[in-house]
Design an enzyme around this catalytic site. Structure first.
Site, mmCIF file in Angstrom:
data_model
loop_
_atom_site.group_PDB
_atom_site.id
_atom_site.type_symbol
_atom_site.label_atom_id
_atom_site.label_comp_id
_atom_site.label_asym_id
_atom_site.label_seq_id
_atom_site.Cartn_x
_atom_site.Cartn_y
_atom_site.Cartn_z
ATOM 1 N N CYS A 1 80.222 -38.151 -70.762
ATOM 2 C CA CYS A 1 81.580 -37.581 -70.710
ATOM 3 C C CYS A 1 82.516 -37.409 -71.906
ATOM 4 C CB CYS A 1 82.310 -38.314 -69.491
ATOM 5 S SG CYS A 1 81.572 -37.842 -67.886
ATOM 6 N N HIS B 1 90.070 -39.188 -69.933
ATOM 7 C CA HIS B 1 88.788 -38.679 -68.971
ATOM 8 C C HIS B 1 88.770 -38.679 -67.548
ATOM 9 C CE1 HIS B 1 84.930 -38.025 -67.336
ATOM 10 N NE2 HIS B 1 84.708 -39.128 -67.191
ATOM 11 N N ASN C 1 85.696 -35.468 -60.721
ATOM 12 C CA ASN C 1 85.149 -35.659 -62.192
ATOM 13 C C ASN C 1 84.259 -34.335 -62.593
ATOM 14 O OD1 ASN C 1 83.762 -36.700 -64.150
ATOM 15 N ND2 ASN C 1 83.391 -38.421 -63.549
#
Length: 314
Positions: free
Chosen positions: A110, A243, A273
């Site tokens: 990520c 994030h 996500n």
């Protein structure tokens, strides 16, 4: 370096929490309390990582400040590739029909967005490119195990594209003032906390608490470092885009940094996500609200572990 323009693409199908209530008895209240997520997007059977990336680029071209043929570098980033040979970046190059330029695809989970931009920084420094396209796309629902009650409900799909130049192109460009990245594979349970092993059973997160704890350490730490490197303090920060892994992590990060929730930009509540695309999507979604002179920090944390922060000035 300057971000000339940014765009994003989201699949049309919306998956609410009731879907996971029906298949594995996780209540809406339970999911929202632990993750902040109410819904997420899911790619259609006709879509994949590369198709979403191309659609984000097509949107970008609607506001590109120069000819696409001036792009001399393409960097793709994903940890959920559709094809591991014809990579994300190659699919974009084919769509753009720009031959004979460097084309690279990377993955650092990520954190891939910032590592991709750091590669651009290197090419610019070496004089090998001057106008780059960075494309981030994750098709999490192609890899996840939706029956997994630990992490199956976390994931969403989406893509974003950023046009980056060595020199300023327009007054609306966002300047990349500082970029710091790092690997933290020696921390905690980094190499086993969250994994995607194609020969096994998709994305699993056996040590989610360790992910949570380390994300809450590294993201505020590197955010402070990137500000300090530019002679700024937390008081100079106008917006933070962390994030989009878990809304509780984001709230923990701003509490650690001592910044108000009004400065937090978050899309996990309605997108889930979206992997390495999450922060870029958030930047694209909010680009019209940013005012001249404002400072924005994007900070990331990914499995493996990897981390980073980037300071932008509008």
């Amino acid at each position: 370096m300057y971000i000339n323009t940014v765009s994003h693409y989201l699949p049309s199908e919306v998956i609410g929490n009731e879907y996971f209530t029906n298949i594995n008895n996780l209540s809406n209240e339970w999911i929202v309390e632990r993750t902040g997520i109410s819904e997420r997007r899911k790619a259609s059977p006709e879509e994949n990582t590369s198709i979403m990336a191309v659609k984000a680029v097509e949107s970008l071209l609607e506001s590109i400040p120069y000819s696409k043929n001036e792009i001399d570098l393409i960097i793709g980033a994903t940890y959920t590739p559709y094809d591991t040979i014809v990579t994300l970046a190659h699919a974009v190059q084919y769509q753009l029909q720009i031959p004979d330029i460097p084309v690279i695809s990377i993955s650092s989970a990520c954190s891939s967005l910032l590592n991709a931009i750091e590669i651009v920084e290197g090419y610019f420094a070496m004089g090998k490119a001057s106008k780059a396209l960075v494309v981030v796309s994750d098709h999490n629902t192609a890899y996840y195990n939706e029956m997994d009650t630990v992490s199956g409900h976390l994931w969403g799909d989406g893509a974003s594209a950023l046009l980056i130049s060595k020199e300023r192109q327009t007054e609306s460009d966002m300047e990349i003032k500082k970029l710091i990245t790092g690997g933290a594979a020696t921390s905690g349970k980094a190499i086993e906390a969250v994994v995607l092993r194609p020969n096994d059973r998709g994305v699993i997160m056996p040590f989610g608490r360790d992910v949570f704890q380390n994300a809450c350490v590294y993201m505020p730490k590197v955010s402070q470092q990137v500000l300090q490197a530019c002679g700024l303090t937390i008081d100079d920060l106008d917006y933070l885009i962390p994030h989009q892994a878990n809304h509780r992590i984001s709230l923990n990060v701003i509490n650690t940094l001592g910044i108000p929730v009004e400065k937090l930009i978050s899309n996990i509540q309605y997108l889930g996500n979206t992997g390495c695309a999450g922060c870029a999507i958030a930047l694209s979604e909010n680009k019209d609200k940013f005012k001249k002179g404002e400072n924005i920090v994007i900070t990331v944390f990914g499995g493996g572990y990897s981390y980073g922060a980037m300071l932008l000035t509008v």
